[in-house]
Design a protein around this motif. Structure first.
Motif, PDB file in Angstrom:
ATOM      1  N   UNK A 228       0.833  -1.208   0.000  1.00 44.01           N
ATOM      2  CA  UNK A 228       0.000   0.000   0.000  1.00 44.01           C
ATOM      3  C   UNK A 228       0.866   1.256   0.000  1.00 44.01           C
ATOM      4  N   UNK A 229       1.979   1.217   0.739  1.00 45.66           N
ATOM      5  CA  UNK A 229       2.897   2.358   0.739  1.00 45.66           C
ATOM      6  C   UNK A 229       3.497   2.551  -0.643  1.00 45.66           C
ATOM      7  N   UNK A 230       3.960   1.484  -1.267  1.00 47.71           N
ATOM      8  CA  UNK A 230       4.566   1.584  -2.592  1.00 47.71           C
ATOM      9  C   UNK A 230       3.570   2.134  -3.615  1.00 47.71           C
ATOM     10  N   UNK A 231       2.322   1.738  -3.502  1.00 44.90           N
ATOM     11  CA  UNK A 231       1.307   2.159  -4.472  1.00 44.90           C
ATOM     12  C   UNK A 231       1.082   3.666  -4.464  1.00 44.90           C
ATOM     13  N   UNK A 232       1.427   4.344  -3.375  1.00 50.09           N
ATOM     14  CA  UNK A 232       1.229   5.793  -3.306  1.00 50.09           C
ATOM     15  C   UNK A 232       2.012   6.546  -4.374  1.00 50.09           C
ATOM     16  N   UNK A 233       3.063   5.921  -4.910  1.00 50.94           N
ATOM     17  CA  UNK A 233       3.903   6.621  -5.878  1.00 50.94           C
ATOM     18  C   UNK A 233       3.109   7.068  -7.099  1.00 50.94           C
ATOM     19  N   UNK A 234       2.028   6.340  -7.421  1.00 49.79           N
ATOM     20  CA  UNK A 234       1.253   6.642  -8.626  1.00 49.79           C
ATOM     21  C   UNK A 234       0.187   7.712  -8.418  1.00 49.79           C
ATOM     22  N   UNK A 235      -0.163   7.996  -7.191  1.00 45.02           N
ATOM     23  CA  UNK A 235      -1.263   8.916  -6.933  1.00 45.02           C
ATOM     24  C   UNK A 235      -0.985  10.304  -7.518  1.00 45.02           C
ATOM     25  N   UNK A 236      -1.990  10.863  -8.203  1.00 50.11           N
ATOM     26  CA  UNK A 236      -1.987  12.241  -8.725  1.00 50.11           C
ATOM     27  C   UNK A 236      -0.993  12.447  -9.873  1.00 50.11           C
ATOM     28  N   UNK A 237      -0.523  11.369 -10.485  1.00 55.81           N
ATOM     29  CA  UNK A 237       0.431  11.504 -11.593  1.00 55.81           C
ATOM     30  C   UNK A 237      -0.221  12.196 -12.781  1.00 55.81           C
ATOM     31  N   UNK A 238       0.557  13.014 -13.486  1.00 59.40           N
ATOM     32  CA  UNK A 238       0.025  13.855 -14.552  1.00 59.40           C
ATOM     33  C   UNK A 238       0.108  13.192 -15.920  1.00 59.40           C
ATOM     34  N   UNK A 239       1.296  12.681 -16.300  1.00 58.33           N
ATOM     35  CA  UNK A 239       1.508  12.226 -17.673  1.00 58.33           C
ATOM     36  C   UNK A 239       1.519  10.706 -17.834  1.00 58.33           C
ATOM     37  N   UNK A 240       2.313   9.998 -17.028  1.00 57.19           N
ATOM     38  CA  UNK A 240       2.472   8.556 -17.255  1.00 57.19           C
ATOM     39  C   UNK A 240       2.783   7.818 -15.965  1.00 57.19           C
ATOM     40  N   UNK A 241       2.018   6.759 -15.710  1.00 54.60           N
ATOM     41  CA  UNK A 241       2.316   5.800 -14.651  1.00 54.60           C
ATOM     42  C   UNK A 241       3.026   4.610 -15.304  1.00 54.60           C
ATOM     43  N   UNK A 242       4.286   4.438 -15.000  1.00 52.19           N
ATOM     44  CA  UNK A 242       5.105   3.415 -15.631  1.00 52.19           C
ATOM     45  C   UNK A 242       5.127   2.180 -14.738  1.00 52.19           C
ATOM     46  N   UNK A 243       4.782   1.012 -15.312  1.00 50.17           N
ATOM     47  CA  UNK A 243       4.674  -0.206 -14.515  1.00 50.17           C
ATOM     48  C   UNK A 243       5.386  -1.358 -15.224  1.00 50.17           C
ATOM     49  N   UNK A 244       5.598  -2.433 -14.469  1.00 48.60           N
ATOM     50  CA  UNK A 244       6.322  -3.613 -14.942  1.00 48.60           C
ATOM     51  C   UNK A 244       5.320  -4.630 -15.483  1.00 48.60           C
ATOM     52  N   UNK A 245       5.374  -4.872 -16.779  1.00 50.23           N
ATOM     53  CA  UNK A 245       4.424  -5.802 -17.406  1.00 50.23           C
ATOM     54  C   UNK A 245       4.542  -7.200 -16.805  1.00 50.23           C
ATOM     55  N   UNK A 246       5.720  -7.584 -16.366  1.00 45.73           N
ATOM     56  CA  UNK A 246       5.931  -8.924 -15.808  1.00 45.73           C
ATOM     57  C   UNK A 246       5.565  -9.005 -14.331  1.00 45.73           C
ATOM     58  N   UNK A 247       5.157  -7.901 -13.727  1.00 48.15           N
ATOM     59  CA  UNK A 247       4.796  -7.870 -12.308  1.00 48.15           C
ATOM     60  C   UNK A 247       3.362  -7.350 -12.189  1.00 48.15           C
ATOM     61  N   UNK A 248       2.423  -8.282 -12.061  1.00 48.13           N
ATOM     62  CA  UNK A 248       1.002  -7.925 -12.059  1.00 48.13           C
ATOM     63  C   UNK A 248       0.644  -6.950 -10.946  1.00 48.13           C
ATOM     64  N   UNK A 249       1.355  -7.024  -9.828  1.00 52.79           N
ATOM     65  CA  UNK A 249       1.026  -6.145  -8.708  1.00 52.79           C
ATOM     66  C   UNK A 249       1.176  -4.682  -9.114  1.00 52.79           C
ATOM     67  N   UNK A 250       2.224  -4.378  -9.878  1.00 50.16           N
ATOM     68  CA  UNK A 250       2.420  -2.978 -10.276  1.00 50.16           C
ATOM     69  C   UNK A 250       1.318  -2.513 -11.219  1.00 50.16           C
ATOM     70  N   UNK A 251       0.843  -3.406 -12.079  1.00 52.19           N
ATOM     71  CA  UNK A 251      -0.261  -3.023 -12.971  1.00 52.19           C
ATOM     72  C   UNK A 251      -1.528  -2.733 -12.170  1.00 52.19           C
ATOM     73  N   UNK A 252      -1.809  -3.568 -11.173  1.00 48.26           N
ATOM     74  CA  UNK A 252      -2.990  -3.341 -10.333  1.00 48.26           C
ATOM     75  C   UNK A 252      -2.876  -2.013  -9.581  1.00 48.26           C
ATOM     76  N   UNK A 266       1.862   3.116 -18.859  1.00 51.30           N
ATOM     77  CA  UNK A 266       2.894   2.687 -19.807  1.00 51.30           C
ATOM     78  C   UNK A 266       3.666   1.525 -19.205  1.00 51.30           C
ATOM     79  N   UNK A 267       3.589   0.379 -19.851  1.00 55.68           N
ATOM     80  CA  UNK A 267       4.291  -0.790 -19.358  1.00 55.68           C
ATOM     81  C   UNK A 267       5.686  -0.910 -19.947  1.00 55.68           C
ATOM     82  N   UNK A 268       6.601  -1.517 -19.179  1.00 57.33           N
ATOM     83  CA  UNK A 268       7.905  -1.865 -19.737  1.00 57.33           C
ATOM     84  C   UNK A 268       8.086  -3.378 -19.624  1.00 57.33           C
ATOM     85  N   UNK A 269       8.646  -3.967 -20.665  1.00 55.39           N
ATOM     86  CA  UNK A 269       8.707  -5.419 -20.767  1.00 55.39           C
ATOM     87  C   UNK A 269      10.000  -5.846 -21.439  1.00 55.39           C
ATOM     88  N   UNK A 270      10.535  -7.012 -21.059  1.00 56.78           N
ATOM     89  CA  UNK A 270      11.738  -7.516 -21.733  1.00 56.78           C
ATOM     90  C   UNK A 270      11.437  -8.102 -23.102  1.00 56.78           C
TER      91      UNK A 270
END
Length: 510
Positions: A228-252, A266-270
């Motif tokens: 829950x603490x880590x998820x705060x990083x995305x709150x109120x973002x203006x342009x792009x929330x960048x997440x890890x396509x291979x890590x479902x938790x970040x997408x959620x 915007x996802x990043x993937x290998x």
């Protein structure tokens, strides 16, 4: 103090700072930056801490702040008597600390990030205060922060890495020359104390959570609270929330975040990126997010050859590059600048860093692998490993890591005071693997003994890998101290017989 007066503290130039009674809990570099800032603003500041460097304590007196040398495990009487309008809590103090709990009940609690956001307009180079790009994740934060900063700089902007990376954000916002953009690394501790609404809530231009694995559970109290603490990083973002396509938790996390209208995920993937993401096509890092024709084409950002030349070609480093590129592209940094930054970049020490090679055995320092998730990345980068592991596990279970990699290692050397979890896990999952324990009790003796044990089982073609999967503070001053002692012990053991062959290593070249 009234809520209205506190709400009005939304600028360096607000009148309400003068005479504000502030308590600062903790006196590390962050605590001092808080005190120094508030004194400059005209606030009445008292710092409470059990100890602090003598020169820092002396500086508090010089700048005009008071210092109370006191334990924070119980509520100091002086803190109760001060009756502060605001308490600024250093990120090292957990929410269950007695003084923190008292502050929550009797005052208004801020972290240093909230204070920095409120006063970010002290020095403005353009029409508005410099935007922030925020980065968190269990692993890879520092490298990604540095990469993102390098990309902004290559694009012609005055950028700076700050926050959990070692430079307090408050020192940066008071820089007299100012910056065009701040790249802010955020720990879960800092994020815990960050609000998500109101004038003190950060509004990042772009944000990223790189990955999530259990860590710091003893501080947060549970895996759910940590996430829950880590998820705060995305709150109120203006342009792009960048997440890890291979890590479902970040997408959620992105899906659940309350962001500014028009903000994109915007996802990043290998692998090959979907439209709207960044990834790798054959030997090229591609952007299919920030291009008009993203459904049928992509922009080239860099090549795998560029990564190899800079020591960034390992799977986890490649993901860091992709995340940084997505953040930079969100701010319109051109692809040519991203490639230039990658070509000129070198990772920090103690991140899968080559130490030496002799008699067919390579020695690698990944002391920065302070949790199992980080150790997973480095263990997966080498074929046959003699693994040096152990330290303080911070409430995190190492069983899964040993189950995955233990049966395939050549041998394991166990360091640290908290050895039982490692020994028990190897007994369960890899009983045939040689397990050697370091019995040295003093810090100076730990790494020489670990290196001797590792050398006794290593064979030509093996990599001796320091990837402790644990914190260092049981026996060392820091992960850097641990890595430096390892390198010194390796060179002492080899007696000048090492060479500099670094072919195939995923980390920094010497």
């Amino acid at each position: 103090m009234s809520a209205d007066r506190l709400a009005a503290l939304d600028s360096w130039y607000a009148e309400g700072w003068k005479g504000l009674r502030v308590a600062v809990l903790g006196l590390g570099s962050t605590g001092f930056s808080v005190a120094d800032t508030l004194v400059e603003l005209g606030s009445d500041v008292t710092v409470y801490a059990p100890d602090g460097p003598a020169d820092t304590v002396e500086l508090l007196d010089v700048i005009g702040a008071r210092f109370e040398r006191t334990s924070l495990d119980t509520v100091p009487a002086a803190l109760e008597q001060q009756a502060p309008d605001v308490v600024v809590v250093s990120p090292g103090l957990p929410p269950h600390n007695a003084s923190v709990r008292w502050s929550v009940e009797h005052s208004t609690v801020w972290g240093d990030i909230e204070l920095a956001w409120r006063v970010r307009d002290k020095v403005v180079r353009g029409p508005v205060a410099a935007p922030w790009v925020t980065i968190t994740g269990t692993n890879g934060k520092t490298t990604t922060t540095q990469l993102t900063t390098a990309m902004f700089e290559a694009g012609g902007l005055r950028a700076v890495s700050c926050g959990n990376i070692g430079v307090p954000v408050l020192d940066v916002v008071r820089d007299p020359d100012g910056f065009d953009v701040l790249v802010v690394e955020l720990s879960s501790h800092q994020l815990h104390y960050m609000p998500t609404t109101g004038d003190g809530a950060v509004v990042p231009l772009a944000s990223a959570c790189l990955n999530i694995a259990d860590d710091h559970l003893e501080w947060h109290g549970s895996a759910e609270a940590y996430r829950a603490a880590k998820a705060k990083v995305y709150e109120r973002t203006v342009m792009a929330c960048v997440y890890n396509v291979t890590d479902e938790v970040t997408r959620h996390m992105v899906e659940e975040a309350d962001v500014v209208e028009g903000c994109r995920a915007v996802g990043f993937t290998p692998g090959i990126p979907a439209p709207g993401d960044v990834g790798v096509v054959e030997d090229v890092l591609c952007d299919r997010a920030f291009t008009e024709d993203r459904r049928s084409s992509a922009l080239e950002l860099a090549t795998v050859a560029d990564l190899e030349a800079s020591g960034l070609a390992s799977p986890h480093m490649t993901m860091n590059v992709l995340a940084a590129a997505a953040l930079a592209r969100a701010a319109s940094v051109p692809p040519s600048a991203i490639r230039s930054a990658v070509q000129g970049f070198r990772a920090d020490h103690h991140r899968t860093e080559f130490v030496a090679s002799a008699d067919g055995v390579t020695w690698v320092d990944d002391s920065k692998a302070t949790n199992p998730h980080a150790a997973t990345a480095s263990l997966g980068a080498f074929d046959k490993v003699v693994w040096i592991v152990g330290g303080l596990f911070k409430g995190v279970d190492i069983d899964g890591l040993v189950e995955r990699f233990g049966p395939d290692v050549r041998g394991v050397v166990v360091i640290g005071t908290d050895r039982a979890p490692v020994l028990e896990a190897f007994a369960r999952h890899a009983p045939g693997v040689p397990v050697l324990q370091v019995e040295a009790a003093d810090t100076d003796g730990v790494m020489p003994e670990a290196v001797r044990h590792a050398a006794s089982v290593a064979r030509p073609g093996d990599t001796v890998l320091l990837a402790p999967a644990a914190a260092s503070f049981d026996q060392f001053g820091s992960y850097a101290d641990r890595g430096e002692r390892f390198a010194a012990a390796v060179h002492e053991h080899l007696g000048g017989n090492a060479d500099g062959d670094t072919d195939g290593l995923p980390g920094e070249r010497p």
